[in-house]
Design a protein around this motif. Sequence first.
Motif, short mmCIF file in Angstrom:
data_model
loop_
_atom_site.label_atom_id
_atom_site.label_comp_id
_atom_site.label_asym_id
_atom_site.label_seq_id
_atom_site.Cartn_x
_atom_site.Cartn_y
_atom_site.Cartn_z
N ASN A 263 0.82 -1.21 0.00
CA ASN A 263 0.00 0.00 0.00
C ASN A 263 0.86 1.26 0.00
OD1 ASN A 263 -2.42 -1.40 -0.04
ND2 ASN A 263 -2.56 -1.50 2.21
N ALA A 264 2.04 1.18 0.70
CA ALA A 264 2.92 2.35 0.70
C ALA A 264 3.46 2.63 -0.70
CB ALA A 264 4.07 2.12 1.68
N VAL A 265 3.71 1.57 -1.47
CA VAL A 265 4.19 1.75 -2.85
C VAL A 265 3.08 2.33 -3.73
CG1 VAL A 265 4.95 0.51 -4.91
CG2 VAL A 265 5.95 -0.03 -2.69
N LYS A 266 1.85 1.91 -3.50
CA LYS A 266 0.75 2.35 -4.35
C LYS A 266 0.26 3.75 -3.97
CE LYS A 266 -1.22 -2.24 -5.22
NZ LYS A 266 -2.43 -3.11 -5.00
N TYR A 267 0.11 3.97 -2.65
CA TYR A 267 -0.57 5.20 -2.24
C TYR A 267 0.20 6.05 -1.23
CZ TYR A 267 -4.16 1.80 -3.60
OH TYR A 267 -4.88 0.82 -4.25
N GLY A 268 1.21 5.47 -0.57
CA GLY A 268 1.81 6.14 0.56
C GLY A 268 3.21 6.67 0.31
N ALA A 269 4.07 6.57 1.34
CA ALA A 269 5.38 7.19 1.32
C ALA A 269 6.27 6.67 0.20
CB ALA A 269 6.07 6.97 2.68
N LEU A 270 6.12 5.41 -0.16
CA LEU A 270 6.99 4.84 -1.20
C LEU A 270 6.49 5.14 -2.61
CD1 LEU A 270 7.85 1.36 0.39
CD2 LEU A 270 8.99 3.57 0.68
N ALA A 271 5.38 5.88 -2.72
CA ALA A 271 4.87 6.26 -4.04
C ALA A 271 5.63 7.46 -4.61
CB ALA A 271 3.37 6.57 -3.96
N THR A 272 6.42 8.14 -3.77
CA THR A 272 7.22 9.28 -4.22
C THR A 272 8.69 9.00 -3.93
OG1 THR A 272 7.05 10.42 -2.09
CG2 THR A 272 5.33 10.85 -3.71
N ASP A 273 9.55 9.74 -4.65
CA ASP A 273 10.99 9.50 -4.49
C ASP A 273 11.51 9.90 -3.11
OD1 ASP A 273 11.15 8.52 -7.03
OD2 ASP A 273 11.74 10.43 -7.94
N GLY A 274 10.89 10.89 -2.47
CA GLY A 274 11.41 11.38 -1.20
C GLY A 274 10.82 10.70 0.02
N GLY A 275 9.86 9.84 -0.14
CA GLY A 275 9.20 9.24 1.01
C GLY A 275 10.01 8.10 1.63
N ILE A 276 9.88 7.95 2.92
CA ILE A 276 10.54 6.86 3.64
C ILE A 276 9.57 6.28 4.67
CG2 ILE A 276 12.88 7.78 3.38
CD1 ILE A 276 12.70 8.74 6.28
N VAL A 277 9.90 5.08 5.13
CA VAL A 277 9.12 4.41 6.15
C VAL A 277 10.05 4.00 7.30
CG1 VAL A 277 7.65 2.43 6.71
CG2 VAL A 277 7.48 3.51 4.45
N GLY A 278 9.63 4.32 8.51
CA GLY A 278 10.37 3.86 9.69
C GLY A 278 9.60 2.77 10.39
N VAL A 279 10.27 1.66 10.67
CA VAL A 279 9.65 0.55 11.39
C VAL A 279 10.40 0.40 12.71
CG1 VAL A 279 8.92 -1.84 11.31
CG2 VAL A 279 9.14 -0.55 9.18
N ALA A 280 9.77 0.83 13.79
CA ALA A 280 10.43 0.82 15.11
C ALA A 280 9.71 -0.13 16.04
CB ALA A 280 10.44 2.23 15.69
N SER A 281 10.49 -0.84 16.85
CA SER A 281 9.93 -1.79 17.82
C SER A 281 10.39 -1.43 19.22
CB SER A 281 10.35 -3.22 17.47
OG SER A 281 11.76 -3.32 17.38
N ALA A 282 9.49 -1.65 20.18
CA ALA A 282 9.81 -1.40 21.59
C ALA A 282 9.29 -2.58 22.41
CB ALA A 282 9.17 -0.10 22.06
N ALA A 283 10.13 -3.11 23.31
CA ALA A 283 9.78 -4.31 24.08
C ALA A 283 9.86 -4.04 25.56
CB ALA A 283 10.72 -5.45 23.70
N THR A 284 8.90 -4.63 26.28
CA THR A 284 8.96 -4.69 27.74
C THR A 284 8.90 -6.16 28.13
OG1 THR A 284 6.55 -4.55 27.97
CG2 THR A 284 7.77 -2.47 27.93
N ASP A 285 8.80 -6.42 29.43
CA ASP A 285 8.77 -7.82 29.86
C ASP A 285 7.56 -8.57 29.31
OD1 ASP A 285 11.09 -7.49 31.24
OD2 ASP A 285 10.13 -7.12 33.17
N ASP A 286 6.44 -7.87 29.16
CA ASP A 286 5.23 -8.59 28.75
C ASP A 286 4.58 -8.07 27.46
OD1 ASP A 286 4.55 -6.19 29.85
OD2 ASP A 286 2.90 -6.96 31.07
N ARG A 287 5.09 -6.98 26.88
CA ARG A 287 4.50 -6.45 25.66
C ARG A 287 5.56 -6.20 24.60
NH1 ARG A 287 -0.59 -7.50 25.73
NH2 ARG A 287 -0.87 -6.02 23.99
#
Length: 460
Positions: free
Chosen positions: A375-399
């Motif tokens: 969807n990012a390629v079709k409609y979102g950030a990856l549809a333009t040359d300047g767009g980027i996507v950040g995928v960040a993860s955060a962990a705790t003991d139970d989540r």
Amino acid sequence: MNDDRPPPTGRRDDGDRLRLALDAAGAVGTFVFDAASDRLDGDSCFWSLHGAASRTVVRRLSDLKALVAVGDRERLGAVLRAVGEGSLPRLLVEYSASVGGTACALLLRGGRLDDGRVAGIVLDITEQRDVEAALRESEMRFEAIANSIDQMIWSTTPDGYHDYYNRRWYEFTGVPEGTTDGEGWNGMFHPDDQERAWERWRESLATGEPYHIEYRLRHRSGSYRWVIGRAQCVRDEAGRIVRWYGTCTDIQDLKEAEAQRELIARELSHRIRNIFAVVSSLVMLPTRAQPESRPFALSVQARIQALAAAHDYVRPHSPASATPGPQTVQGLLSRLVEPYNAADRSRIVVDGDDREIGLQAATALALIVHELATNAVKYGALATDGGIVGVASAATDDRFVLVWRETGGPRVAGPPTRSGFGTSLSERVVQMQLNATFSREWLPTGLVVTIDMPAARLAS
């Protein structure tokens, strides 16, 4: 030169001073025995230690024997006479007596005087013998336990000197008892494991940390078998190490089972990979006669390929396709977004906390990331040359929280008026397989997706 000084006042003779010393020592009685006259001259403490009620101190040997346990009488008399005759160099004999109805252990020790008499002392060693008996019983219990389990048990002194192995060690190794004491144990390891085992053992000795290692130990058959070596130290009240106790557990059968299971798993993964390829081909087959179905078939094929990539990451079909180290969320995401990143620029950037991941969670995340990236390629950030996507993860003991954030793409006016098949599929997968919440924010700068799941689900 004459010394005119008067002798010191209050001076005692040698006998008085000896008596004072014996009194200070506790229950110690003295005696002199003359075999020729059968005279036994003992002090009051001597006779009280034997349970005699009378204060008479001069008696006969028969009087003493009458106070001694029946089984010890003749032996005691024989030893006393032998020392008096000079056929024994010294007097040292243990026996039992009854004092107030309680059995006591006594030790008679002494020697022969120049005139043939025997002089010595008697000591009450009941407490000492009770301690020794308790120690022997404790050692017997330990030996019974140590030899009843199917594990090799050993112990060392604080400096690591091996001085005990149970029966199982000798049964396993086939070496004579005592030959692996001290540092001889290391020679039982496979040559390739000896230095590693030594290094780990020296580290534990220096730090007091538990010892844990896997190595190959020589079996009595001459072959080497894998074992787990473990040890922990015992400290005294001051914190000083007083002993090390360890075990060796034979895990050769487990290693062979793991190797067999790995072989089967790789074969299964290889067959599953082939199934993915066949299904992918079958999906595209109808498009030859029905060109209008090609876009849908391509989208389904892409999802199948994403699942195949996730499966091959967690369950590689061959050593060549295996990723070194454990399979993790970060490793899976990096592999999934690799097609979207050029050699000179990353369009999708993955970072944050990492955790190991299982097959079920991996396939679920693969579907979700594929849909978001498509969807990012079709409609979102990856549809333009300047767009980027950040995928960040955060962990705790139970989540475990994963955030997909798009920036630099077309300005977002608001949420779409309808949800496509892929979006609905992603939400269903998130809820059913990961027990997670799936939320979207349609910010003007780009889409933000948050997936919040129980950390325990990652291992599934």
